[in-house]
Design an enzyme around this catalytic site. Structure first.
Site, PDB file in Angstrom:
ATOM      1  N   GLU A 264     -89.695 -46.079 -39.253  1.00  0.00           N
ATOM      2  CA  GLU A 264     -89.360 -46.916 -40.406  1.00  0.00           C
ATOM      3  C   GLU A 264     -90.607 -47.592 -40.971  1.00  0.00           C
ATOM      4  O   GLU A 264     -91.470 -48.056 -40.229  1.00  0.00           O
ATOM      5  CB  GLU A 264     -88.339 -47.967 -39.973  1.00  0.00           C
ATOM      6  CG  GLU A 264     -87.892 -48.919 -41.057  1.00  0.00           C
ATOM      7  CD  GLU A 264     -86.944 -49.993 -40.545  1.00  0.00           C
ATOM      8  OE1 GLU A 264     -86.313 -50.660 -41.372  1.00  0.00           O
ATOM      9  OE2 GLU A 264     -86.841 -50.157 -39.307  1.00  0.00           O
ATOM     10  N   LYS A 319     -81.649 -47.033 -47.616  1.00  0.00           N
ATOM     11  CA  LYS A 319     -80.795 -47.688 -46.626  1.00  0.00           C
ATOM     12  C   LYS A 319     -79.647 -48.419 -47.323  1.00  0.00           C
ATOM     13  O   LYS A 319     -79.849 -49.180 -48.264  1.00  0.00           O
ATOM     14  CB  LYS A 319     -81.621 -48.679 -45.812  1.00  0.00           C
ATOM     15  CG  LYS A 319     -80.873 -49.316 -44.647  1.00  0.00           C
ATOM     16  CD  LYS A 319     -81.815 -50.192 -43.824  1.00  0.00           C
ATOM     17  CE  LYS A 319     -81.111 -50.800 -42.626  1.00  0.00           C
ATOM     18  NZ  LYS A 319     -82.011 -51.651 -41.835  1.00  0.00           N
ATOM     19  N   CYS A 374     -82.692 -47.812 -38.879  1.00  0.00           N
ATOM     20  CA  CYS A 374     -82.617 -48.963 -37.974  1.00  0.00           C
ATOM     21  C   CYS A 374     -81.194 -49.448 -37.736  1.00  0.00           C
ATOM     22  O   CYS A 374     -80.420 -48.839 -37.012  1.00  0.00           O
ATOM     23  CB  CYS A 374     -83.518 -50.070 -38.506  1.00  0.00           C
ATOM     24  SG  CYS A 374     -83.768 -51.439 -37.339  1.00  0.00           S
TER      25      CYS A 374
END
Length: 502
Positions: A264, A319, A374
């Site tokens: 990330e 995301k 994540c």
């Protein structure tokens, strides 16, 4: 015993339940502690008393499994350190309210000790589901994950981690609820043991079914950028060049992997300013597709994204499920007046969520990957918003925020559970660890430990057939819990009418 002593024991037993989560993974100790909690919960004199008992047990469990929440505030202690104790106590106290609501609901539904014990099964199940879905959700350390180091965890492919938690409650609570009738209680206990043995055997068999290898090799890159240095201008090129050099290394006899995955936010520039960096990645990869974490902006909004570089083109996944107070700040403009700001994004009041219905990453001969960034890896439901089934999962993360005691291990275990639930292998690249390649049964094929700098090549495990849970999600478990509650509610109404008639 006194009520305060009971509450203290509930809190201690709640802490003991945390032993079932990584890195301890003492499932048997967690089961004993859960049994103690379930033994101590019923019998409160009032609805308030029942709620308080559940709150104390929940607070102990949350403190044991969520204390890593203080670490992000200590990355910049001058700016954020003062928030750390409030974050821990607020999280423990707030999430414990959900447990308290569940025990209060069970008390209200029941009409005697036996029925109130049984009512804990659907009530605590619904509390867990609310924790997973309500108020954006936060299903960290779900009850069912205590089985992960046993073959019983394979049954998550049938009903998910929350269904596994409900099963655990049934196995423990049914014998306890029947304790006033020793014969029935003994029979129920033996049936629970037989059920565990049967599921253990089924899970072991599932893990031993041979799978046809894909013949493809993936590489996870771990640059090991310490969080307090990650965005330091003097160190950003150091960490980027480290990842680039690890990408360029040839395997045995000069072989190249078929896919390379970076963690990330591993590209230290916004995407539209990163042409030179993307070109450097492409040169180091020598034609191999690369997945990399990057930030980007569009129309004044900022996104935490995953880029897929293949044949000179970059596909983008943004995301969708952002971290409250970390990646975006609810009521950000108001709270900033008191010095309360988000942690992870340096842009405005944080990131914007990506659009729903994004496509899978299409990597040609490698198939299609379902991307997660994540936090998204802890939500089973986030793997169901795509229009078609993937061939594998990929999760990029930066766990450097959260220290090295428990969180990175528990986060890895969450990824393993997602692989079991979906029947898909997972590629996991973490900035400071733990990076891993995980097969469709949740086993770690290869890994890079915490604080290691390096890369790991591993065969890409094959997918299994689509699982029942991947098709149906949590809906069957939810409907079962609601039906159980309705049956108990009907029983209470009937008992109340009979009492009034007499």
């Amino acid at each position: 015993m006194s009520e305060w002593r009971r509450r203290g024991l509930l809190a201690l037993a709640g802490v003991g339940m945390g032993a079932g989560q990584a890195p301890f993974s003492l499932w048997w100790l967690a089961l004993l502690a859960l049994g103690a909690v379930l033994w101590l919960l019923p019998g409160a004199a009032s609805l308030r008393g029942a709620a308080l008992r559940g709150w104390w047990a929940g607070a102990g469990y949350v403190l044991a499994t969520h204390f890593w929440i203080i670490d992000p505030f200590l990355v910049d202690p001058v700016r954020h350190g003062w928030m750390a104790p409030f974050a821990l106590l607020g999280m423990a106290g707030g999430l414990a309210l959900i447990f308290g609501a569940g025990t209060a609901l069970a008390h209200w539904l029941g009409w005697n000790a036996q029925s109130r014990g049984l009512a804990l099964i659907p009530a605590l199940l619904l509390a867990e589901l609310f924790r997973a879905y309500g108020l954006t959700g936060f299903p960290w350390a779900p009850l069912g994950s205590l089985w992960l180091e046993t073959p019983v965890a394979q049954t998550a492919a049938l009903w998910g981690v929350h269904g596994l938690g409900a099963l655990t409650l049934c196995l423990l609570l049914v014998p306890m609820a029947l304790r006033a009738r020793p014969g029935l209680a003994m029979g129920a206990a033996l049936l629970s043991l037989a059920t565990v043995a049967g599921l253990w055997h089924w899970g072991a068999g599932r893990m031993n079914v041979p799978q046809e290898p894909t013949g493809q090799v993936v590489r996870v890159v771990q640059p090991n950028a310490a969080q307090h240095l990650k965005w330091d201008p003097a160190y950003m090129p150091v960490f980027f060049n480290r990842a680039r050099e690890l990408t360029a290394i040839a395997g045995p006899e000069g072989a190249r992997p078929d896919l390379i995955v970076w963690p990330e936010t591993s590209v230290p520039a916004l995407l539209h300013h990163a042409d030179n960096l993307i070109a450097a990645i492409e040169e180091a990869a020598q034609g191999v597709p690369v997945l990399f974490g990057v930030q980007r902006s569009e129309a004044g909004l900022y996104y935490n994204s995953l880029g897929a570089l293949r044949e000179g083109e970059v596909q983008i996944y943004d995301k969708r499920h952002l971290v409250p107070f970390g990646e975006y700040m609810p009521f950000g403009e108001l709270l900033s007046q008191w010095g309360i700001t988000h942690l992870a994004s340096a842009q405005g009041y944080g990131y914007a969520p990506g659009p729903e219905g994004q496509a899978l990453l299409d990597l040609g001969p490698l198939g299609k990957g379902l991307p997660l960034i994540c936090y998204e890896g802890i939500f089973p439901q986030d793997l169901r918003g795509f229009p078609e089934r993937a061939d594998w999962l990929v999760l990029v993360t930066n766990d450097a925020w959260f220290g090295q005691l428990t969180m990175p291990y528990a986060h890895l275990d969450q990824a393993r559970m997602r692989a079991i639930e979906t029947g898909l292998p997972m590629i996991r690249a973490a900035n400071t660890g733990i990076s891993a390649v995980i097969d469709a049964e949740g086993r770690v094929i290869t890994r890079l430990g915490l604080g290691e700098t390096g890369y790991a090549d591993a065969p890409l495990p094959p997918p299994r057939a689509e699982t029942p849970y991947a098709r149906l999600g949590d809906l069957p478990v939810l409907l079962w819990g609601l039906a159980f509650l309705l049956a108990l509610g009907a029983g209470r109404i009937a008992i109340d009418r009979r009492r009034r008639a007499s």
